[in-house]
Design an enzyme around this catalytic site. Structure first.
Site, PDB file in Angstrom:
ATOM      1  N   HIS A  68       0.868  -1.187   0.000  1.00  0.00           N
ATOM      2  CA  HIS A  68       0.000   0.000   0.000  1.00  0.00           C
ATOM      3  C   HIS A  68       0.896   1.226   0.000  1.00  0.00           C
ATOM      4  CE1 HIS A  68      -3.612   2.164   2.173  1.00  0.00           C
ATOM      5  NE2 HIS A  68      -2.972   2.971   1.327  1.00  0.00           N
ATOM      6  N   HIS A 103       1.398   4.874  -2.435  1.00  0.00           N
ATOM      7  CA  HIS A 103       0.946   5.704  -3.565  1.00  0.00           C
ATOM      8  C   HIS A 103       2.174   6.318  -4.229  1.00  0.00           C
ATOM      9  CE1 HIS A 103      -3.332   5.691  -2.229  1.00  0.00           C
ATOM     10  NE2 HIS A 103      -2.753   5.455  -1.065  1.00  0.00           N
ATOM     11  N   HIS A 145      -9.662   1.544  -0.401  1.00  0.00           N
ATOM     12  CA  HIS A 145      -9.477   2.189   0.895  1.00  0.00           C
ATOM     13  C   HIS A 145     -10.845   2.204   1.582  1.00  0.00           C
ATOM     14  CE1 HIS A 145      -5.726   3.461  -0.839  1.00  0.00           C
ATOM     15  NE2 HIS A 145      -5.429   4.297   0.133  1.00  0.00           N
ATOM     16  N   GLU A 202     -10.671   4.177   6.851  1.00  0.00           N
ATOM     17  CA  GLU A 202      -9.500   4.972   7.270  1.00  0.00           C
ATOM     18  C   GLU A 202     -10.032   6.086   8.185  1.00  0.00           C
ATOM     19  OE1 GLU A 202      -7.546   7.058   4.065  1.00  0.00           O
ATOM     20  OE2 GLU A 202      -5.761   7.519   5.276  1.00  0.00           O
ATOM     21  N   ASP A 254       1.991   3.743   2.719  1.00  0.00           N
ATOM     22  CA  ASP A 254       0.991   4.711   2.230  1.00  0.00           C
ATOM     23  C   ASP A 254       1.634   5.850   1.422  1.00  0.00           C
ATOM     24  OD1 ASP A 254      -1.610   5.424   1.772  1.00  0.00           O
ATOM     25  OD2 ASP A 254      -1.994   6.247   3.760  1.00  0.00           O
ATOM     26  N   ASP A 255       2.054   6.916   2.089  1.00  0.00           N
ATOM     27  CA  ASP A 255       2.678   8.067   1.413  1.00  0.00           C
ATOM     28  C   ASP A 255       3.972   8.402   2.150  1.00  0.00           C
ATOM     29  OD1 ASP A 255       0.371   8.841  -0.491  1.00  0.00           O
ATOM     30  OD2 ASP A 255      -0.591   8.712   1.457  1.00  0.00           O
TER      31      ASP A 255
END
Ligand code: ADE
Ligand code: ZN
Length: 338
Positions: free
Chosen positions: A17, A19, A197, A200, A278-279
């Protein structure tokens, strides 16, 4: 450095996961802004990093989309992908499933062909150089009209072969998974895997909807699942994996402290949880940092870290040969410890 940090560094890992647009480090952001003559409202990297304080998801998304403005050509996708995969490989991440938001780039006149012209050679070179493999997830934005995503997917043609799955991300509250039934039906008919997603910032029933109506094979985040004990049972029994992202949750105030994160309770209940980044350029760390903070908070040892890693290897978007090889690498690593 404590022994467990060495273990985490050496552990062969999968990030399921992440991005692509969330891996642009400030240095890269400035480089691309200059290359493409895009004005950004920050004087230097320091100022930019100071802007990385978010109240919640929507706050973050504003900064994140602003960051994506610097991406203007295939070469930029090449550089971003190459930089991310180098960093990941340095941490012994051996596979990454990467989300790419086509709508964000189509808005700037950048086509899917142009994106892939940069991403694919970068992924192939990283594989040749470091052995790291990648899966690509075509990630749709849930606050945009369903019709937009249907058009993109229905016109994808032969480029479909480069994607393992579809995903659904961005602003969650007020945009329930159910809105995207048609998109997921289309993806299913096309033979794509399906992730979304859910939970969250959103309630547990969004997770339920993603499972019941979108028939997802993975849930991204899934933090609110403990609010629905029946759903916990279902997700445990079906072993639908949750790709959880602790540092992201901390930075977006989904949790105030890592002690509140549900991952430890969910692991103990027998759910198939994984840890992901994630990021990473916005949330202070890649795989190692995420594993470290969870291990420290919940007093995890090698056993728990191996379990979440094996979970990730079990459900990574890879072909059977690659999964066998990844499992071999993990087994060899684990045996070398005993
Ligand atoms: N897009 C990039 N990061 C995201 C996140 N954490 N949640 C939803 N959409 C995203
Ligand atoms: Zn995400």
């Amino acid at each position: 450095m404590p022994a467990l940090y060495h273990f985490i560094q050496d552990l062969p890992k999968a990030d399921l996961h992440v991005h692509l647009e969330g891996t642009i480090e400030p240095e890269m952001l400035f480089l691309l802004a200059e290359r493409n003559k895009v004005k950004i409202p920050y004087g230097n990297e320091e100022e930019l990093r100071k802007a990385y304080h978010f109240e919640h998801l929507v706050d973050f998304l504003t900064v994140y989309y602003q960051g994506t403005r610097v991406i203007q050509q295939s070469e930029d996708f090449y550089d971003i992908t190459r930089a991310y995969l180098r960093k990941a490989a340095e941490e012994n991440t051996i596979h990454a499933d990467i989300f790419i938001d086509p709508q964000t780039h189509l808005d700037k006149g950048i086509t899917l062909e142009m994106i892939l012209e940069g991403v694919l050679p970068a992924a192939a070179e990283a594989q040749a150089q470091y052995g790291i493999t990648t899966g690509l997830i075509l990630c749709f934005l849930r606050h945009r009209p369903l019709s937009e995503s249907l058009t993109i997917l229905s016109e994808i043609g032969p480029l479909k072969a480069h994607f393992a799955a579809v995903g659904l991300a961005a602003k969650e509250l007020g945009y329930p998974p159910k809105n995207f039934v048609k998109l997921y039906e289309m993806a299913d008919k096309m033979g794509l895997k399906k992730t979304a997603h859910a939970g969250e910032e959103g309630p547990a029933f969004y997770i339920q909807e993603a499972i019941e109506f979108l028939h997802v094979d993975r849930i991204d985040h899934g933090n609110s699942i403990l609010d629905d004990p029946q759903l916990v049972e279902t997700v445990k029994n079906t072993q639908i994996p949750l790709t959880m992202c602790p540092l992201s949750n901390l930075h977006l105030n989904v949790i105030q402290n890592v002690t509140e994160h549900p991952i430890d309770r969910l692991l103990k209940r027998g759910l198939k949880v994984t840890i992901n980044s994630d990021d990473p350029s916005y949330f202070g760390g890649y795989m190692n940092a995420n594993l470290k903070v969870v291990a420290e908070t919940f007093n995890w040892g090698e056993k728990e870290l191996l379990t979440v890693t094996q979970n990730a290897f079990d459900v990574a978007y890879v072909n059977p040969d690659r999964r066998i090889r990844m499992n071999e690498i993990l087994r060899n690593f684990s045996q070398s410890r005993t």
